[in-house]
Design a protein around this motif. Structure first.
Motif, PDB file in Angstrom:
ATOM      1  N   LEU A  55       0.832  -1.198   0.000  1.00  0.00           N
ATOM      2  CA  LEU A  55       0.000   0.000   0.000  1.00  0.00           C
ATOM      3  C   LEU A  55       0.871   1.254   0.000  1.00  0.00           C
ATOM      4  O   LEU A  55       1.916   1.295   0.644  1.00  0.00           O
TER       5      LEU A  55
ATOM      6  N   ASP B  92      -6.687   7.103   0.486  1.00  0.00           N
ATOM      7  CA  ASP B  92      -7.465   6.045   1.144  1.00  0.00           C
ATOM      8  C   ASP B  92      -6.582   5.031   1.877  1.00  0.00           C
ATOM      9  O   ASP B  92      -7.031   3.930   2.191  1.00  0.00           O
TER      10      ASP B  92
ATOM     11  N   ARG C 279      -7.921   1.513   3.507  1.00  0.00           N
ATOM     12  CA  ARG C 279      -7.502   0.248   2.879  1.00  0.00           C
ATOM     13  C   ARG C 279      -6.678  -0.602   3.851  1.00  0.00           C
ATOM     14  O   ARG C 279      -6.833  -1.823   3.899  1.00  0.00           O
TER      15      ARG C 279
END
Length: 162
Positions: A86, A92, A96
């Motif tokens: 990530l 986000d 997430r």
């Protein structure tokens, strides 16, 4: 709280491995025979004086849910990989990462429960005398630096060495 839950579940998964972690070629034991069986099952059968029927039942218990456990383990690895990949600068990111953390916790819980079911099923095929002997064997393994269901206190595979 969620982080503590994840850490606790992960620790439980690592320590509850024991019976039925994985099976290779229909065998159960470390090395070329698999992860937990073959020679291990033979030694346990000898030490606990398992009957042929009990040995057959034990093997079935250990290999019965192997496929599902293997798939769950792969899913957990994929989820951890996604979490590591990530982008922390993404808008986000927090959402997430929280979702992936929840998914990892759910997969970990599933693995712990599957292993617990295996342990319970194995315990049910033993006589009272064999249960007592098995408890003593687990204590002996721990005294020798092994950990029932895992590598224990830094002993074991190369990933456990300092």
């Amino acid at each position: 709280m969620r982080k503590q839950l994840m850490i606790g579940l992960t620790a439980a998964t690592l320590t509850l491995g024991g019976l039925g972690t994985a099976v290779a070629s229909g065998k159960l034991g470390h090395g070329p025979e698999g992860m937990m069986g073959g020679r291990m099952l033979d030694r346990m059968a000898e030490k606990l004086d398992l009957t042929a029927e009990q040995q057959s039942q034990a093997e079935e218990i250990m290999i019965g849910s192997f496929k599902e456990m293997r798939e769950n383990k792969r899913a957990m690895k994929d989820l951890r990989t996604k979490l590591h990949k990530l982008d922390p600068t993404a808008a986000d990111y927090k959402q997430r990462s929280e979702q992936l953390a929840a998914d990892i916790a759910a997969a970990t819980e599933k693995m712990v429960l599957m292993r617990s079911e295996q342990r319970q099923a194995f315990n049910e095929i033993l006589t009272d005398e064999q249960r007592t002997e098995f408890a003593q064997l687990k204590d002996q393994w721990q005294e020798r630096g092994h950990h029932y269901g895992g590598h224990g206190e830094g002993k074991g595979g190369k990933h456990c060495r300092d």
